[in-house]
Design an enzyme around this catalytic site. Structure first.
Site, PDB file in Angstrom:
ATOM      1  N   ASP A 112       0.821  -1.208   0.000  1.00 26.85           N
ATOM      2  CA  ASP A 112       0.000   0.000   0.000  1.00 26.85           C
ATOM      3  C   ASP A 112       0.855   1.259   0.000  1.00 26.85           C
ATOM      4  O   ASP A 112       0.418   2.307  -0.475  1.00 26.85           O
ATOM      5  CB  ASP A 112      -1.045   0.005   1.109  1.00 26.85           C
TER       6      ASP A 112
ATOM      7  N   HIS B 279      -4.865   1.953   3.016  1.00 24.97           N
ATOM      8  CA  HIS B 279      -4.410   2.724   4.164  1.00 24.97           C
ATOM      9  C   HIS B 279      -3.542   3.913   3.741  1.00 24.97           C
ATOM     10  O   HIS B 279      -3.850   5.068   4.026  1.00 24.97           O
ATOM     11  CB  HIS B 279      -3.596   1.839   5.113  1.00 24.97           C
TER      12      HIS B 279
END
Length: 305
Positions: free
Chosen positions: A13, A240
């Site tokens: 991420d 995230h």
């Protein structure tokens, strides 16, 4: 234009956050600082460079930073991000890497240079930032904004029932940063779990057929597979770190509450982020409690790969 530094532990991420920052016209990405976290720092450094190369942004400098937590050890499972940090797409690092300047020194230099114009987005354990504050305490009052992906103030953790990964990996560093007086926006699991990437989204990247889209699809599928086993109720993987970039550029994506935040160091609640009701100082941390997930997702997919 947002002058930005990304502090990362790339990390799937994190790679998506780098891609989002590079693609946004409103962002001038000055540099990327790396640390250990989802993989050792040599991997994070290598991965960040490879991601930038894939994006056609190899001119953006990358700096190697902290190798371990301030007071603790770090072990790596590879369960969520792969042993190489990018879903087993790049394999092991063949030799230790070196950058032209240490990440901590680069952060201090850039804060002094750009001051209130600078936004730091930290999507990793907070060791680099803690070390920078310790080495040059005056930077606390200089920097414009620090956006941190970390914590779980009003929701369960993702490592323990209390703690989020970036915080529990180096809780002493997180505590130092969150109590420093830095102007922080805390983008925690309270909001990031509401921004999900699905298999259908990755299929669209595959259809584009470019080397970059194929590369991103491969490592993101690894992340999706890990999420399907660990968090099947989410029906996708949480974005995230990209959300932290989004909040840095578009702060009205989220609703926030000003709060003094402390990090628990007790064994039975290690890494828990809670409101510190006993700290008398005026809060300098804004905790994200709601997010316009649809608007963020539209922006993310309009720009990334």
């Amino acid at each position: 234009m947002v002058k930005m530094i990304l502090d990362v532990d790339t990390g799937i991420d994190d790679a998506l956050a780098i891609a989002y920052a590079v693609s946004l016209p409103a962002v001038e990405l000055l540099g990327v600082t790396t640390t250990y976290g989802m993989a050792p720092v040599d991997y994070s450094y290598r991965n960040s460079r490879k991601v930038l190369e894939a994006l056609g942004a190899a001119h953006i400098p990358v700096y190697r930073g902290s190798e371990k937590p301030l007071k603790r050890s770090r072990e790596y499972s590879g369960k969520i991000h792969g042993n190489d940090g990018l879903g087993e797409t790049l394999g092991p690092v063949e030799a230790p890497a070196a950058s032209s300047e240490h990440a901590v020194d680069y952060l201090i230099c850039q804060i002094r240079k750009h001051q209130k114009e600078l936004t730091i987005v930290a999507t990793a354990p907070l060791t680099n930032l803690a070390a920078a504050i310790t080495k040059a305490p005056e930077i606390v009052g200089m920097v414009g904004k620090v956006v941190i992906m970390g914590g779980a103030v009003m929701t369960p953790g993702n490592v323990t029932k209390f703690a989020e990964a970036n915080i529990i990996i180096d809780p002493e560093a997180a505590g130092l940063v969150l109590e420093s007086g830095l102007p922080i926006t805390l983008v925690g699991l309270d909001v990031t779990r509401k921004t999900l990437l699905t298999q259908a989204d990755v299929a669209k990247w595959k259809q584009k057929g470019t080397p970059a889209s194929a590369f991103f699809a491969r490592f993101t599928e690894f992340y999706l597979d890990a999420y399907s086993k660990l968090h099947p109720y989410l029906k996708g993987c949480a974005l995230h770190d990209p959300l932290a970039v989004g909040v840095a550029v578009y702060p009205d994506l989220v609703q926030t509450v000003p709060m003094n935040v402390k990090v628990d160091l007790e064994d039975n609640a290690l890494g828990r982020t809670t409101e510190d009701l006993y700290r008398a100082a005026e809060p300098t941390t804004l905790v994200c409690v709601q997010v316009d997930a649809d608007r963020f997702m539209k922006s993310f997919f309009a720009h990334v790969i």
